[in-house]
Design an enzyme around this catalytic site. Structure first.
Site, short mmCIF file in Angstrom:
data_model
loop_
_atom_site.label_atom_id
_atom_site.label_comp_id
_atom_site.label_asym_id
_atom_site.label_seq_id
_atom_site.Cartn_x
_atom_site.Cartn_y
_atom_site.Cartn_z
N CYS A 1 -2.73 8.96 3.19
CA CYS A 1 -2.79 8.45 2.05
C CYS A 1 -3.54 8.69 0.91
CB CYS A 1 -2.50 6.80 2.06
SG CYS A 1 -3.64 5.91 3.14
N GLU B 1 0.95 -1.12 -0.11
CA GLU B 1 -0.06 -0.05 -0.11
C GLU B 1 0.70 1.22 0.05
OE1 GLU B 1 -3.28 0.12 0.16
OE2 GLU B 1 -3.52 -2.35 0.12
P1 NAP Z 1 8.42 4.62 4.74
O1 NAP Z 1 9.58 5.72 4.95
O2 NAP Z 1 8.40 4.15 3.30
O3 NAP Z 1 8.27 3.74 5.86
C1 NAP Z 1 7.38 2.81 6.01
C2 NAP Z 1 7.55 1.63 6.73
O4 NAP Z 1 8.65 0.78 6.23
C3 NAP Z 1 8.24 2.32 8.20
O5 NAP Z 1 7.68 1.11 9.20
C4 NAP Z 1 9.66 2.13 8.09
O6 NAP Z 1 10.32 1.80 9.32
C5 NAP Z 1 9.66 0.71 7.08
N1 NAP Z 1 11.04 0.40 6.46
C6 NAP Z 1 11.65 1.38 5.86
N2 NAP Z 1 12.73 0.82 5.31
C7 NAP Z 1 12.70 -0.41 5.65
C8 NAP Z 1 13.38 -1.55 5.29
N3 NAP Z 1 14.61 -1.40 4.58
N4 NAP Z 1 13.08 -2.66 6.01
C9 NAP Z 1 11.81 -2.86 6.60
N5 NAP Z 1 11.14 -1.72 6.85
C10 NAP Z 1 11.60 -0.65 6.12
O7 NAP Z 1 6.99 5.57 4.58
P2 NAP Z 1 6.26 6.47 5.81
O8 NAP Z 1 7.21 7.83 5.43
O9 NAP Z 1 6.27 5.79 6.86
O10 NAP Z 1 4.82 6.72 5.20
C11 NAP Z 1 4.39 7.76 4.29
C12 NAP Z 1 4.29 7.19 3.01
O11 NAP Z 1 3.15 6.12 3.07
C13 NAP Z 1 3.49 8.30 2.05
O12 NAP Z 1 4.06 8.04 0.87
C14 NAP Z 1 1.97 7.67 2.18
O13 NAP Z 1 1.33 7.98 0.84
C15 NAP Z 1 2.17 6.04 2.32
N6 NAP Z 1 0.99 5.55 3.05
C16 NAP Z 1 0.28 4.62 2.19
C17 NAP Z 1 -1.02 4.13 2.57
C18 NAP Z 1 -1.86 3.27 1.91
O14 NAP Z 1 -2.64 2.62 2.66
N7 NAP Z 1 -1.74 3.02 0.41
C19 NAP Z 1 -1.47 4.44 4.07
C20 NAP Z 1 -0.65 5.27 4.75
C21 NAP Z 1 0.67 5.86 4.23
P3 NAP Z 1 10.99 3.11 10.08
O15 NAP Z 1 10.05 4.01 10.32
O16 NAP Z 1 11.60 2.39 11.40
O17 NAP Z 1 12.02 3.77 9.14
#
Ligand code: NAP
Length: 512
Positions: A295, A256
Site C-alpha cells: 500500500c 487503511e
Molecule cells: P479488498 O478486496 O477490499 O479486501 C480487503 C478485506 O476486506 C479482505 O479481508 C476481504 O475479505 C474483506 N472484505 C471484502 N468485502 C467485505 C465485506 N463485504 N464484509 C467484510 N469483509 C469484506 O482489498 P484487498 O484486495 O485484499 O487489498 C488490496 C487493497 O488494499 C489495495 O488497494 C491496497 O492499497 C490496500 N491496502 C492498504 C493498506 C494500508 O495500510 N492503507 C495496506 C495494505 C493494502 P475476502 O478476502 O474474504 O474477500
C-alpha cells in the site's frame, strides 16, 4: 489438502462463506480450502467480549507487554516455517516473506516493550492533571481506559502476517480482545500464525479469535463499545464504514485504503550523487518488493523536466536486473502477483495508465502460461494533468509512472492530485526546496520521507512502515491512523475526563 478453520469461542470450526480453494500464485497448485461451514458469530463475539475482554483488562500494561513479547518470540521460533508458507501461499520471494513475517515479529516485540515501559497501570494518563478552580485541591485530568467491546480486524491480502500482528499488537496492549479476519486468498499464513498462538497458549482465553472465510453477520452485531479496523480497497472500506449497525451505533472505524504514493526528485540532485542513488533504489525497491503489492509503494515519480530521460535510463538499468519467476527458486527476485483477479486488475490498470502515459518498460502483456506473473512496468507521462488516471487509479503491482514538474509548487500540486496518501518522499539536499514541497504535501499525507545525502546509507525506505511512526493517511488513503507508538492505542481506548481531589486523581493515574 489443508482446510483453513476459524478459531471462535475457544474452538476450531470450519470457515464461513463460499467454499474457496487457495492456490500457489506461481504454479497455481492447489494448497488449501476454506468456507462452507456454519458459524454463530453472535456467540463468537460474546465469548471474545465476556471472556477475552475481562481477562485482558485484569492485566496491567506491563503484563500485556510481556504477553506480546512472548507471542513475538513464539513466531520467531517458527520463523523458517512461516517464511516457507509465505513463499508458497503468497508467491513472494524469501526476502519479501521476511518483510511480512519479520515485520510481524518486530511489531509485536515493539508493542511488548512499550507495554513494559508504560508499566503496572491499567489506565493511561492523557496529559498532566491540572488545577480546575480556585481550590488547590480540586484537580482535573484526562485518562484513557480500555473499551469494553471487541476489536474486529479485517485485513488485506498483501500482508497476511504483519497485517494480523500490527493491528492485534495495539488492540491487545490496549486491553481489547480481537477477532481477526485475513483476506481469504493469502489466509494460509495467517492461519498458521493463529495455529501457533493457540498451541502456545500465551494469550488469555478469548483474547484473539480468527475468522477463516467471510465475516457473515459479525459486522451487523457491533455496538458502541466495539471497534472495526479495516485494511483494503477504498470501495470495501466505504461499504464497511456505511454498514447499518456501524452507523446506528457509532462504531469507531479505522480505514487503511489505497494510496498513490509519490516520490519527488529535487532539481539540485546530481545523477552521480548519493541522494540520486537513494532515490533510484527506493523507486526500484518499491516497484518490485512484494511485486509492487504494498500500500506504501511509490506509484508516481516526479522529476524536473530536464531529468526525465536520465531518470528513465537509471530506472530501466536497475529494473533490467530483476528476475521474475517462481519465488521458490533462489535466482528469482520478483514473484507473481497474489491471485488471478489481481493479475487481471494489474494488466487492466496498466492499460488504463497507458491512456495518459507511454510504456517504456514491461507492459500488460502476459509473461507466462502458468502463474500470475507480470513484468516490472515503467511509464512516462510527458504532460501530467491532475485529472489523468495516473492520479486517481491505483495499479497494485510492479508499476510506476515518471512525470515532469515545473517548480516546487507544481510538484506539490501534482502529488496532492493523488487525493490523499499514506506516504510520499522528497529527495533533495536543498532545504528551501524540501521545505516548500513538505509544506505543500504534508496536509495530504500520513507520512513524508525526506531522502538526503546525510542519511543515504542508513535511510529507512518510504515503503517500510515503522511501529514507532503513524501509518495511515487522509482522503483516498482511508482517513485512518494506526501505530505511531502509544498513539496506536488511542483507537482501542476511551478518553474520559476526571475531576476530583488531587491526591485521589494522582493515585488513580499512577502518579503517586
Ligand atoms: P479488498 O478486496 O477490499 O479486501 C480487503 C478485506 O476486506 C479482505 O479481508 C476481504 O475479505 C474483506 N472484505 C471484502 N468485502 C467485505 C465485506 N463485504 N464484509 C467484510 N469483509 C469484506 O482489498 P484487498 O484486495 O485484499 O487489498 C488490496 C487493497 O488494499 C489495495 O488497494 C491496497 O492499497 C490496500 N491496502 C492498504 C493498506 C494500508 O495500510 N492503507 C495496506 C495494505 C493494502 P475476502 O478476502 O474474504 O474477500
Amino acid at each position: 489438502m489443508i482446510e483453513l478453520k476459524s478459531h471462535l469461542a475457544g474452538n476450531w470450526t470450519p470457515g464461513y462463506g463460499k467454499p474457496t480453494t487457495l492456490v500457489n500464485p506461481a504454479t497455481e497448485a492447489e494448497l488449501a480450502k476454506v468456507g462452507g461451514g456454519e458459524t454463530d458469530f453472535a456467540a463468537a463475539r460474546a465469548y471474545a467480549r465476556d471472556i477475552g475482554g475481562p481477562g485482558l483488562r485484569a492485566m496491567t500494561f506491563k503484563q500485556r507487554g510481556e504477553m506480546l513479547k512472548a507471542t513475538s518470540r513464539a513466531l520467531h521460533q517458527k520463523r523458517d516455517a512461516l517464511l516457507d508458507c509465505a513463499i508458497e501461499s503468497g508467491g513472494v520471494t524469501r526476502s519479501d516473506a521476511k518483510f511480512d513475517v519479520d515485520g510481524a515479529i518486530g511489531t509485536l516485540a515493539f508493542y511488548g516493550e512499550l507495554g513494559e515501559k508504560i508499566g503496572d497501570v491499567k489506565m493511561l494518563d492523557d496529559g498532566e492533571p491540572f488545577q480546575l478552580a480556585r481550590s488547590p485541591r480540586l484537580f482535573g485530568a484526562h485518562a484513557r481506559v480500555s473499551r469494553l467491546g471487541v476489536a474486529v480486524h479485517v485485513n488485506a491480502f498483501n500482508f497476511p502476517a504483519w497485517g494480523l500482528a500490527e493491528k492485534a499488537a495495539c488492540a491487545l496492549l490496549a486491553g481489547m480482545p480481537v477477532i481477526s479476519k485475513p483476506a481469504t486468498s493469502t489466509a494460509l499464513l495467517s492461519f498458521r500464525i493463529m495455529e501457533l498462538l493457540v498451541g502456545e497458549k500465551i494469550l488469555p482465553e478469548g483474547a484473539l479469535s480468527f475468522v477463516a472465510g467471510s465475516t457473515g453477520n459479525l459486522l451487523e452485531l457491533l455496538d458502541g463499545q466495539d471497534v472495526l479496523a479495516f485494511t483494503g480497497s477504498s470501495s470495501t472500506g466505504a461499504t464497511l464504514r456505511g454498514g447499518k449497525s456501524v452507523v446506528a451505533h457509532n462504531v469507531r472505524v479505522n480505514v487503511e485504503a489505497d494510496s498513490l504514493n509519490a516520490a519527488v526528485l529535487g532539481p539540485d540532485v546530481d545523477a552521480s550523487s548519493d541522494t540520486f542513488n537513494l532515490f533510484v533504489s527506493d523507486v526500484v525497491r518499491d516497484m518490485t518488493q512484494k511485486t509492487g503489492q504494498k500500500c506504501t509503494a511509490i506509484r508516481r515519480v516526479y522529476v524536473p523536466k530536464d531529468r526525465v530521460a536520465i531518470v528513465i535510463d537509471a530506472l530501466k538499468e536497475r529494473l533490467a536486473l530483476v528476475k521474475v519467476g517462481d519465488p521458490a527458486k533462489e535466482e528469482t527476485t520478483m514473484g507473481p502477483v497474489a491471485t488471478a483477479q489481481q493479475l487481471r486488475d494489474v494488466r487492466a490498470g496498466i492499460d488504463k495508465l497507458a491512456t495518459c502515459a507511454r510504456v517504456v518498460l514491461g507492459g500488460s502483456a502476459p509473461v507466462s502460461d502458468k502463474g500470475f506473473f507480470v513484468a516490472p512496468t515503467l511509464l512516462v507521462g510527458e504532460n501530467p494533468k491532475p485529472s489523468d488516471p495516473v492520479h486517481n487509479h491505483e495499479v497494485f503491482g510492479p508499476c510506476a509512472t515518471v512525470m515532469p514538474y515545473e517548480n516546487p509548487d507544481d510538484a506539490a500540486r501534482l502529488v496532492r492530485a493523488g487525493g490523499g496518501g499514506l506516504v510520499s518522499s522528497v529527495y533533495s539536499d536543498d532545504r528551501d526546496f524540501i521545505q516548500s514541497v513538505v509544506l505543500g504535501i504534508a496536509p495530504s499525507h500520513g507520512r513524508v520521507t525526506i531522502g538526503s545525502a546525510k542519511i543515504a546509507g542508513q535511510a529507512v525506505p518510504p515503503g517500510t512502515v515503522m511501529p514507532s511512526l503513524i501509518h495511515g493517511g487522509p482522503g483516498r488513503a482511508g482517513g485512518g491512523e494506526e501505530l505511531g507508538g502509544e498513539r496506536g492505542l488511542a483507537f482501542y481506548m476511551h478518553r474520559v475526563a476526571l475531576q476530583g481531589d488531587r491526591a485521589l486523581l494522582e493515585a488513580l493515574l499512577g502518579k503517586r
